[in-house]
Design a protein around this motif. Sequence first.
Motif, PDB file in Angstrom:
ATOM      1  N   ASP A  75       0.816  -1.215   0.000  1.00  0.00           N
ATOM      2  CA  ASP A  75       0.000   0.000   0.000  1.00  0.00           C
ATOM      3  C   ASP A  75       0.853   1.269   0.000  1.00  0.00           C
ATOM      4  O   ASP A  75       0.345   2.360   0.185  1.00  0.00           O
ATOM      5  N   TYR A  76       2.143   1.125  -0.217  1.00  0.00           N
ATOM      6  CA  TYR A  76       3.017   2.286  -0.357  1.00  0.00           C
ATOM      7  C   TYR A  76       3.676   2.235  -1.741  1.00  0.00           C
ATOM      8  O   TYR A  76       3.862   1.167  -2.323  1.00  0.00           O
ATOM      9  N   ARG A  90      -7.800  -1.601  -6.665  1.00  0.00           N
ATOM     10  CA  ARG A  90      -7.461  -0.421  -7.453  1.00  0.00           C
ATOM     11  C   ARG A  90      -5.989  -0.157  -7.161  1.00  0.00           C
ATOM     12  O   ARG A  90      -5.602   0.080  -6.017  1.00  0.00           O
ATOM     13  N   VAL A  91      -5.162  -0.243  -8.203  1.00  0.00           N
ATOM     14  CA  VAL A  91      -3.716  -0.088  -8.058  1.00  0.00           C
ATOM     15  C   VAL A  91      -3.269   1.062  -8.949  1.00  0.00           C
ATOM     16  O   VAL A  91      -3.688   1.164 -10.098  1.00  0.00           O
ATOM     17  N   ARG A  92      -2.434   1.927  -8.371  1.00  0.00           N
ATOM     18  CA  ARG A  92      -1.862   3.024  -9.160  1.00  0.00           C
ATOM     19  C   ARG A  92      -0.510   2.559  -9.683  1.00  0.00           C
ATOM     20  O   ARG A  92       0.343   2.117  -8.919  1.00  0.00           O
ATOM     21  N   ASP A 105       3.007   8.688  -8.463  1.00  0.00           N
ATOM     22  CA  ASP A 105       1.919   9.582  -8.050  1.00  0.00           C
ATOM     23  C   ASP A 105       1.208  10.238  -9.231  1.00  0.00           C
ATOM     24  O   ASP A 105       0.037  10.591  -9.131  1.00  0.00           O
ATOM     25  N   GLU A 117      -4.486   4.922 -12.254  1.00  0.00           N
ATOM     26  CA  GLU A 117      -5.118   3.906 -11.418  1.00  0.00           C
ATOM     27  C   GLU A 117      -5.904   2.949 -12.299  1.00  0.00           C
ATOM     28  O   GLU A 117      -6.623   3.378 -13.199  1.00  0.00           O
ATOM     29  N   HIS A 156       4.396   1.289  -8.433  1.00  0.00           N
ATOM     30  CA  HIS A 156       3.080   0.712  -8.187  1.00  0.00           C
ATOM     31  C   HIS A 156       2.750   0.773  -6.701  1.00  0.00           C
ATOM     32  O   HIS A 156       3.623   0.762  -5.849  1.00  0.00           O
ATOM     33  N   GLN A 157       1.426   0.879  -6.444  1.00  0.00           N
ATOM     34  CA  GLN A 157       0.924   1.041  -5.086  1.00  0.00           C
ATOM     35  C   GLN A 157      -0.546   0.653  -5.059  1.00  0.00           C
ATOM     36  O   GLN A 157      -1.330   1.123  -5.888  1.00  0.00           O
ATOM     37  N   CYS A 158      -0.932  -0.173  -4.099  1.00  0.00           N
ATOM     38  CA  CYS A 158      -2.339  -0.524  -3.927  1.00  0.00           C
ATOM     39  C   CYS A 158      -3.051   0.638  -3.250  1.00  0.00           C
ATOM     40  O   CYS A 158      -2.635   1.109  -2.194  1.00  0.00           O
ATOM     41  N   ILE A 159      -4.122   1.101  -3.861  1.00  0.00           N
ATOM     42  CA  ILE A 159      -4.929   2.193  -3.315  1.00  0.00           C
ATOM     43  C   ILE A 159      -6.080   1.634  -2.474  1.00  0.00           C
ATOM     44  O   ILE A 159      -6.386   2.150  -1.413  1.00  0.00           O
ATOM     45  N   ALA A 160      -6.703   0.563  -2.954  1.00  0.00           N
ATOM     46  CA  ALA A 160      -7.795  -0.090  -2.236  1.00  0.00           C
ATOM     47  C   ALA A 160      -7.916  -1.513  -2.748  1.00  0.00           C
ATOM     48  O   ALA A 160      -7.645  -1.780  -3.921  1.00  0.00           O
TER      49      ALA A 160
END
Length: 180
Positions: free
Chosen positions: A69-70, A89-91, A95, A99, A116-120
């Motif tokens: 998640d970071y 939902r992954v970005r 930044d 997504e 990459h980062q998991c948003i939810a």
Amino acid sequence: MPAAPSPRVKSIEPLSIVFADDGLVPNNPMPFLVYKAVIDLDGADPAADIERVFAASGWGSMWRNGVYDYLHYHATVHEALGVAGGTARVRFGGDQGQELELRPGDVTILPAGTGHQCIAASSDFCIVGAYPPGPKMQVTRPTPENRARALKTIPEVPLPATDPVLGAGGPLTRLWQQAR
């Protein structure tokens, strides 16, 4: 006991996105690839289905979990992520990236340096990660110092011999060779 049958894989062209270096996340001039609903997961163990597809293409060092998640990236290796269960939902791309909603049967392929980062994610979200033969994966956080080092290592990461989904004749090798 007989081997489990190979899951059905659709021969489709992936979505191809190139993310620019954003000053902290280097990304890669080779495209990030997204295969939507490419693997038919109707077996009893969807994660094992994805593992069989990746293994058949020579991608290994697999794991099952989620996406951190970071914001992070891998500067020494390319990565394939196959969704075995749930949704997220992954970005991708840092930044300033994009997504995407990921669902079972989707596969993303990240060239070295792709943020990459998991948003939810749903509570049942499960992803299978895999890497082509080569160096071990290292998690890299977006800092100016890490970016400077990554800009030296990323061009040295060898192109994979195969697409993790469609094998030797898959789009990855063509698209990444054209970009490099």
